[in-house]
Design an enzyme around this catalytic site. Structure first.
Site, PDB file in Angstrom:
ATOM      1  N   ASP A  13       0.832  -1.215   0.000  1.00 36.69           N
ATOM      2  CA  ASP A  13       0.000   0.000   0.000  1.00 36.69           C
ATOM      3  C   ASP A  13       0.866   1.265   0.000  1.00 36.69           C
ATOM      4  O   ASP A  13       1.982   1.252   0.506  1.00 36.69           O
ATOM      5  CB  ASP A  13      -0.904  -0.039   1.248  1.00 36.69           C
ATOM      6  CG  ASP A  13      -2.070   0.930   1.144  1.00 36.69           C
ATOM      7  OD1 ASP A  13      -2.369   1.405   0.030  1.00 36.69           O
ATOM      8  OD2 ASP A  13      -2.686   1.203   2.194  1.00 36.69           O
TER       9      ASP A  13
ATOM     10  N   LEU B 211      10.749 -20.593  -4.892  1.00 39.76           N
ATOM     11  CA  LEU B 211       9.845 -19.711  -4.139  1.00 39.76           C
ATOM     12  C   LEU B 211       8.505 -19.702  -4.859  1.00 39.76           C
ATOM     13  O   LEU B 211       8.462 -19.640  -6.093  1.00 39.76           O
ATOM     14  CB  LEU B 211      10.446 -18.288  -4.123  1.00 39.76           C
ATOM     15  CG  LEU B 211       9.529 -17.105  -3.799  1.00 39.76           C
ATOM     16  CD1 LEU B 211       9.124 -17.138  -2.328  1.00 39.76           C
ATOM     17  CD2 LEU B 211      10.235 -15.773  -4.090  1.00 39.76           C
TER      18      LEU B 211
ATOM     19  N   HIS C  22       2.334   3.688  -8.931  1.00 41.88           N
ATOM     20  CA  HIS C  22       2.136   2.263  -9.231  1.00 41.88           C
ATOM     21  C   HIS C  22       3.316   1.728 -10.040  1.00 41.88           C
ATOM     22  O   HIS C  22       3.774   0.607  -9.823  1.00 41.88           O
ATOM     23  CB  HIS C  22       0.836   2.053 -10.012  1.00 41.88           C
ATOM     24  CG  HIS C  22      -0.400   2.406  -9.242  1.00 41.88           C
ATOM     25  ND1 HIS C  22      -0.602   2.002  -7.945  1.00 41.88           N
ATOM     26  CD2 HIS C  22      -1.508   3.130  -9.577  1.00 41.88           C
ATOM     27  CE1 HIS C  22      -1.778   2.455  -7.519  1.00 41.88           C
ATOM     28  NE2 HIS C  22      -2.340   3.145  -8.490  1.00 41.88           N
TER      29      HIS C  22
ATOM     30  N   ARG D 249       0.092   7.793  -2.447  1.00 42.64           N
ATOM     31  CA  ARG D 249       0.680   8.829  -1.592  1.00 42.64           C
ATOM     32  C   ARG D 249       2.133   9.118  -1.976  1.00 42.64           C
ATOM     33  O   ARG D 249       2.577  10.254  -1.931  1.00 42.64           O
ATOM     34  CB  ARG D 249       0.593   8.383  -0.111  1.00 42.64           C
ATOM     35  CG  ARG D 249      -0.738   8.711   0.509  1.00 42.64           C
ATOM     36  CD  ARG D 249      -0.981   7.914   1.759  1.00 42.64           C
ATOM     37  NE  ARG D 249      -1.371   6.539   1.453  1.00 42.64           N
ATOM     38  CZ  ARG D 249      -1.562   5.601   2.374  1.00 42.64           C
ATOM     39  NH1 ARG D 249      -1.374   5.878   3.642  1.00 42.64           N
ATOM     40  NH2 ARG D 249      -1.942   4.398   2.016  1.00 42.64           N
TER      41      ARG D 249
END
Ligand code: IPE
Ligand code: IPE
Ligand code: MG
Length: 245
Positions: free
Chosen positions: A23, A134, A40, A27
């Site tokens: 998140d 992974l 983004h 901002r």
């Protein structure tokens, strides 16, 4: 690998599964007087860094909240830009992910993704299916409550078809009906950018997960920040409701 990393690794108590609510992109951009999409785009670099670090630290499972069901309510231009970025990210990372033995999976309402992004995602999942280093699970158009409702619907259908006795439904069989059937529950959930909420992420799976919130905005999150989150996790005493001497 830096000293701090080696120190954290040497403690031995590494999380098996790390989940991240990525998140703060908007901002991050706003602080720079740039459009949200700029954040983004920068956030994609953090995704790359964190996958690489998780692989180096030999964490077996990394789950990334990339787009929530609720995020469809954002302005159309932002949603479209996110879909384009997803496709671009997949195309640019595919070869390296294959090479590094990273297996990519995706959970959520994947049929709602824009076809170009959805097709690229299918190809990525197929191309990385044999990866053993992974497992990265991308949560896309993901909603925790919908996941639980869908699992309940599957259980009801199985019961109606006579394949399952309702009396046999327990926590373990129910967990097996969730999107995450083949993943262990997260040991550590990281949320960046300081919000103290879960935002409909992995509601069932985080029952006993250790939560870690950092003020770092996602585009600034790096290898060192991941290592510090793990160090904080190692300080926790996981009691699971019992008492320790
Ligand atoms: C996270 O950053 C990315 C997505 C939810 C897609 P945000 O876009 O939520 O950034 P903030 O929270 O507005 O800063
Ligand atoms: C959660 O972040 C979803 C993702 C990180 C993909 P949001 O920014 O959408 O969450 P809220 O709106 O602050 O709860
Ligand atoms: Mg946000």
């Amino acid at each position: 690998m830096g000293t701090r990393e080696r120190e954290v690794l040497a403690r031995g108590d590494m999380p098996r599964h790390v989940a991240v609510i990525m998140d703060g992109n908007g901002r991050w951009a706003k602080r720079r007087h740039r459009p949200r999409i700029f954040g983004h785009r920068e956030g994609m670099k953090s995704v790359r860094r964190v996958i690489e670090a998780a692989a180096d630290l030999e964490i077996p499972y990394l789950t990334l909240f990339a787009f929530s069901q609720e995020n469809w309510k954002r302005p159309r231009a932002e949603v479209e830009a996110l879909m384009t970025l997803l496709k671009r990210y997949i195309d640019s990372e595919r070869d390296e992910l294959v090479e590094k033995g990273i297996r990519v999976k995706a959970i959520g309402e994947l049929d709602r993704l824009e076809p170009v992004a959805g097709d690229a995602l299918d190809r990525l999942i197929e191309a990385t299916a044999a990866g053993e280093a992974l497992t990265v699970t991308l949560c896309l158009s993901y909603g925790g409550r919908t996941e639980i409702v869908e699992a309940a619907r599957r259980a009801m259908k199985a019961a109606r078809a006579g394949e399952m006795d309702p009396e046999d439904l327990d926590e373990e069989t129910f967990a097996g009906l969730l999107y995450t059937a083949d993943l262990p529950d997260p040991d550590l959930l990281i949320r960046t950018s300081g919000e103290l909420r879960v935002s409909n992420f992995l509601l069932w799976q985080i029952a006993y997960t250790e939560l870690y919130v950092t003020d770092i905005l996602w585009p600034d999150f790096d290898r060192q920040a991941l290592v510090e989150a793990i160090a904080a996790y190692q300080e926790r005493e996981r009691r699971f409701g019992t008492v320790h001497a």
